[in-house]
Design a protein around this motif. Structure first.
Motif, PDB file in Angstrom:
ATOM      1  N   VAL A 156       6.018  -2.800   0.630  1.00  0.00           N
ATOM      2  CA  VAL A 156       5.068  -2.691   1.747  1.00  0.00           C
ATOM      3  C   VAL A 156       5.469  -1.547   2.671  1.00  0.00           C
ATOM      4  O   VAL A 156       4.613  -0.791   3.149  1.00  0.00           O
ATOM      5  CB  VAL A 156       4.988  -4.024   2.518  1.00  0.00           C
ATOM      6  CG1 VAL A 156       4.180  -3.857   3.803  1.00  0.00           C
ATOM      7  CG2 VAL A 156       4.356  -5.103   1.648  1.00  0.00           C
ATOM      8  N   ARG A 169       0.433   5.511   3.714  1.00  0.00           N
ATOM      9  CA  ARG A 169      -0.806   5.427   4.493  1.00  0.00           C
ATOM     10  C   ARG A 169      -0.685   6.186   5.813  1.00  0.00           C
ATOM     11  O   ARG A 169      -1.626   6.852   6.244  1.00  0.00           O
ATOM     12  CB  ARG A 169      -1.157   3.966   4.779  1.00  0.00           C
ATOM     13  CG  ARG A 169      -2.028   3.312   3.718  1.00  0.00           C
ATOM     14  CD  ARG A 169      -2.592   2.002   4.217  1.00  0.00           C
ATOM     15  NE  ARG A 169      -3.681   1.531   3.371  1.00  0.00           N
ATOM     16  CZ  ARG A 169      -4.406   0.461   3.646  1.00  0.00           C
ATOM     17  NH1 ARG A 169      -4.152  -0.246   4.735  1.00  0.00           N
ATOM     18  NH2 ARG A 169      -5.385   0.093   2.847  1.00  0.00           N
ATOM     19  N   ASP A 200      -7.173   5.501  -1.085  1.00  0.00           N
ATOM     20  CA  ASP A 200      -6.077   4.673  -0.589  1.00  0.00           C
ATOM     21  C   ASP A 200      -4.852   4.865  -1.480  1.00  0.00           C
ATOM     22  O   ASP A 200      -4.961   4.851  -2.710  1.00  0.00           O
ATOM     23  CB  ASP A 200      -6.504   3.201  -0.609  1.00  0.00           C
ATOM     24  CG  ASP A 200      -5.585   2.307   0.201  1.00  0.00           C
ATOM     25  OD1 ASP A 200      -4.824   2.833   1.029  1.00  0.00           O
ATOM     26  OD2 ASP A 200      -5.644   1.082   0.010  1.00  0.00           O
ATOM     27  N   PRO A 201      -3.663   5.056  -0.891  1.00  0.00           N
ATOM     28  CA  PRO A 201      -2.456   5.191  -1.719  1.00  0.00           C
ATOM     29  C   PRO A 201      -2.243   3.964  -2.594  1.00  0.00           C
ATOM     30  O   PRO A 201      -2.555   2.837  -2.200  1.00  0.00           O
ATOM     31  CB  PRO A 201      -1.337   5.328  -0.677  1.00  0.00           C
ATOM     32  CG  PRO A 201      -2.010   5.829   0.550  1.00  0.00           C
ATOM     33  CD  PRO A 201      -3.378   5.223   0.539  1.00  0.00           C
ATOM     34  N   GLU A 202      -1.702   4.184  -3.785  1.00  0.00           N
ATOM     35  CA  GLU A 202      -1.419   3.076  -4.692  1.00  0.00           C
ATOM     36  C   GLU A 202      -0.324   2.186  -4.103  1.00  0.00           C
ATOM     37  O   GLU A 202       0.583   2.641  -3.418  1.00  0.00           O
ATOM     38  CB  GLU A 202      -0.957   3.610  -6.049  1.00  0.00           C
ATOM     39  CG  GLU A 202      -2.056   4.295  -6.851  1.00  0.00           C
ATOM     40  CD  GLU A 202      -3.120   3.319  -7.308  1.00  0.00           C
ATOM     41  OE1 GLU A 202      -2.784   2.122  -7.549  1.00  0.00           O
ATOM     42  OE2 GLU A 202      -4.289   3.720  -7.420  1.00  0.00           O
ATOM     43  N   ARG A 203      -0.440   0.896  -4.409  1.00  0.00           N
ATOM     44  CA  ARG A 203       0.543  -0.076  -3.927  1.00  0.00           C
ATOM     45  C   ARG A 203       1.054  -0.882  -5.106  1.00  0.00           C
ATOM     46  O   ARG A 203       0.281  -1.271  -5.990  1.00  0.00           O
ATOM     47  CB  ARG A 203      -0.123  -1.008  -2.910  1.00  0.00           C
ATOM     48  CG  ARG A 203       0.765  -2.131  -2.418  1.00  0.00           C
ATOM     49  CD  ARG A 203      -0.022  -3.034  -1.486  1.00  0.00           C
ATOM     50  NE  ARG A 203       0.747  -4.210  -1.104  1.00  0.00           N
ATOM     51  CZ  ARG A 203       0.269  -5.215  -0.376  1.00  0.00           C
ATOM     52  NH1 ARG A 203      -0.976  -5.179   0.055  1.00  0.00           N
ATOM     53  NH2 ARG A 203       1.021  -6.256  -0.078  1.00  0.00           N
ATOM     54  N   ASP A 204       2.351  -1.119  -5.140  1.00  0.00           N
ATOM     55  CA  ASP A 204       2.956  -1.941  -6.182  1.00  0.00           C
ATOM     56  C   ASP A 204       2.594  -3.400  -5.915  1.00  0.00           C
ATOM     57  O   ASP A 204       3.013  -3.984  -4.913  1.00  0.00           O
ATOM     58  CB  ASP A 204       4.475  -1.760  -6.168  1.00  0.00           C
ATOM     59  CG  ASP A 204       5.156  -2.497  -7.313  1.00  0.00           C
ATOM     60  OD1 ASP A 204       4.469  -3.248  -8.030  1.00  0.00           O
ATOM     61  OD2 ASP A 204       6.375  -2.319  -7.480  1.00  0.00           O
ATOM     62  N   ARG A 205       1.803  -4.011  -6.800  1.00  0.00           N
ATOM     63  CA  ARG A 205       1.348  -5.384  -6.603  1.00  0.00           C
ATOM     64  C   ARG A 205       2.339  -6.414  -7.131  1.00  0.00           C
ATOM     65  O   ARG A 205       2.189  -7.604  -6.849  1.00  0.00           O
ATOM     66  CB  ARG A 205      -0.012  -5.585  -7.289  1.00  0.00           C
ATOM     67  CG  ARG A 205      -1.129  -4.759  -6.665  1.00  0.00           C
ATOM     68  CD  ARG A 205      -1.463  -5.251  -5.281  1.00  0.00           C
ATOM     69  NE  ARG A 205      -2.478  -4.434  -4.623  1.00  0.00           N
ATOM     70  CZ  ARG A 205      -2.981  -4.706  -3.412  1.00  0.00           C
ATOM     71  NH1 ARG A 205      -2.553  -5.764  -2.748  1.00  0.00           N
ATOM     72  NH2 ARG A 205      -3.881  -3.909  -2.871  1.00  0.00           N
ATOM     73  N   LYS A 246     -10.972   2.274  -2.047  1.00  0.00           N
ATOM     74  CA  LYS A 246     -10.037   1.445  -2.800  1.00  0.00           C
ATOM     75  C   LYS A 246     -10.464   1.273  -4.252  1.00  0.00           C
ATOM     76  O   LYS A 246     -10.051   0.327  -4.916  1.00  0.00           O
ATOM     77  CB  LYS A 246      -9.884   0.090  -2.111  1.00  0.00           C
ATOM     78  CG  LYS A 246      -9.314   0.194  -0.704  1.00  0.00           C
ATOM     79  CD  LYS A 246      -9.024  -1.159  -0.110  1.00  0.00           C
ATOM     80  CE  LYS A 246      -8.415  -1.007   1.285  1.00  0.00           C
ATOM     81  NZ  LYS A 246      -8.004  -2.315   1.847  1.00  0.00           N
ATOM     82  N   ASP A 267       7.035   1.198   1.885  1.00  0.00           N
ATOM     83  CA  ASP A 267       6.672   2.462   1.224  1.00  0.00           C
ATOM     84  C   ASP A 267       5.174   2.707   1.305  1.00  0.00           C
ATOM     85  O   ASP A 267       4.724   3.838   1.537  1.00  0.00           O
ATOM     86  CB  ASP A 267       7.114   2.431  -0.243  1.00  0.00           C
ATOM     87  CG  ASP A 267       8.621   2.481  -0.409  1.00  0.00           C
ATOM     88  OD1 ASP A 267       9.315   2.820   0.572  1.00  0.00           O
ATOM     89  OD2 ASP A 267       9.100   2.180  -1.520  1.00  0.00           O
ATOM     90  N   TRP A 268       4.398   1.662   1.105  1.00  0.00           N
ATOM     91  CA  TRP A 268       2.933   1.774   1.155  1.00  0.00           C
ATOM     92  C   TRP A 268       2.473   2.154   2.554  1.00  0.00           C
ATOM     93  O   TRP A 268       1.611   3.022   2.728  1.00  0.00           O
ATOM     94  CB  TRP A 268       2.335   0.454   0.694  1.00  0.00           C
ATOM     95  CG  TRP A 268       0.839   0.412   0.681  1.00  0.00           C
ATOM     96  CD1 TRP A 268       0.001   1.308   0.105  1.00  0.00           C
ATOM     97  CD2 TRP A 268       0.017  -0.605   1.249  1.00  0.00           C
ATOM     98  NE1 TRP A 268      -1.313   0.916   0.290  1.00  0.00           N
ATOM     99  CE2 TRP A 268      -1.318  -0.259   0.972  1.00  0.00           C
ATOM    100  CE3 TRP A 268       0.286  -1.781   1.947  1.00  0.00           C
ATOM    101  CZ2 TRP A 268      -2.393  -1.045   1.396  1.00  0.00           C
ATOM    102  CZ3 TRP A 268      -0.778  -2.571   2.349  1.00  0.00           C
ATOM    103  CH2 TRP A 268      -2.096  -2.189   2.077  1.00  0.00           C
ATOM    104  N   HIS A 269       3.038   1.524   3.568  1.00  0.00           N
ATOM    105  CA  HIS A 269       2.692   1.866   4.944  1.00  0.00           C
ATOM    106  C   HIS A 269       3.070   3.314   5.258  1.00  0.00           C
ATOM    107  O   HIS A 269       2.335   4.017   5.970  1.00  0.00           O
ATOM    108  CB  HIS A 269       3.387   0.921   5.920  1.00  0.00           C
ATOM    109  CG  HIS A 269       2.764  -0.438   5.973  1.00  0.00           C
ATOM    110  ND1 HIS A 269       3.218  -1.430   6.815  1.00  0.00           N
ATOM    111  CD2 HIS A 269       1.706  -0.965   5.310  1.00  0.00           C
ATOM    112  CE1 HIS A 269       2.473  -2.515   6.659  1.00  0.00           C
ATOM    113  NE2 HIS A 269       1.560  -2.255   5.744  1.00  0.00           N
TER     114      HIS A 269
END
Length: 252
Positions: A81, A88, A67-72, A36, A83-85
């Motif tokens: 979430v 992953r 780890d794939p990037e996530r929009d915070r 991360k 898209d992030w899942h």
């Protein structure tokens, strides 16, 4: 058939690892770890330490991936979430297929317990539902930050006969539930407390279980500013923070 173990490893203390988890680790061929970034390198280092300390009965490999990037700061939290899942799941599936033999055993080491605000089991379910890769999987529970928080403050989680709600900072943005006697709040990226009753009692903890553990408790109106100050300093020092807090209503 491939075997996948999802193992809870506690909240930062290698001694949180249970005997069941140690036995499971000693059946593993590959440990999958997500990188991360530099700021959270401590989390990868702890997983390596746990493996080095407890895996004694067989050779094993640690396989890392970014780890794939996530929009915070998404406009739609649910979509972000999702898209992030999805990203992953594609990554996990590729790692398992590429790095684990058809009769091998792989493991994901999950902070705390896999059942509580962790995405690993949902991602495994996505891979199973896609049907491209066959494997069995098993879950080994771990100590949660909720348990570690209560232990560090030497308190019972619930009052006699009273309910406990476990939720997130996002969910209490409008205040606590009317019927909540005790509320445990996780995943609060920026606790402000200003919208909450100052007469609540708070039990706060960060880096629970680790050598860097910090705890503070008291009347919320008296300690909220101090918690925010300590939290900001710790985040700047470490580059990351994991904290949890419990709010309890005054006895009527």
């Amino acid at each position: 058939m491939r075997q996948i173990l999802v193992i809870g490893i506690g909240t930062g203390n290698p001694e949180h690892v249970t005997i069941q988890a140690i036995r499971a680790l000693n059946t593993v061929d590959v440990v999958f770890v997500l990188d991360k970034g530099k700021e959270k390198a401590d989390l990868v280092a702890l997983r390596r330490e746990i493996c080095e300390r407890y895996i004694e009965e067989r050779p094993y490999r640690i396989v890392e991936a970014q780890d794939p990037e996530r929009d915070r700061n998404p406009t739609d939290y649910g979509v972000a979430v999702e898209d992030w899942h999805g990203a992953r799941a594609a990554l996990y599936e590729a790692m398992i297929e590429r790095e684990l033999g058809e009769d091998g055993c792989g493991a994901f080491l999950v902070w705390g317990d896999p059942s509580l605000y962790d995405s690993t089991l949902r991602i495994i379910d996505r891979i199973v539902a896609r049907g491209r890769l066959s494997f069995d999987h098993r879950v080994i529970p771990g100590i949660t930050s909720v348990q570690a928080l209560a232990a560090s403050h030497r308190i019972a989680l619930n009052r006699i006969g009273a309910p406990v709600q476990i939720t997130t900072g996002r969910q209490i943005a409008g205040g606590l539930s009317a019927d909540a006697d005790t509320t445990v709040v996780m995943l609060d990226g920026d606790p402000t407390f200003a919208h909450l009753d100052p007469d609540l009692t708070i039990y706060w903890g960060a880096y629970l279980g680790s050598d860097d553990e910090m705890i503070l408790s008291g009347r919320l109106g008296d300690v909220a500013a101090e918690i925010r100050r300590i939290r900001a300093e710790a985040r700047a020092r470490h580059g990351w923070i994991m904290d949890t807090y419990l709010l309890r209503r005054p006895i009527q």
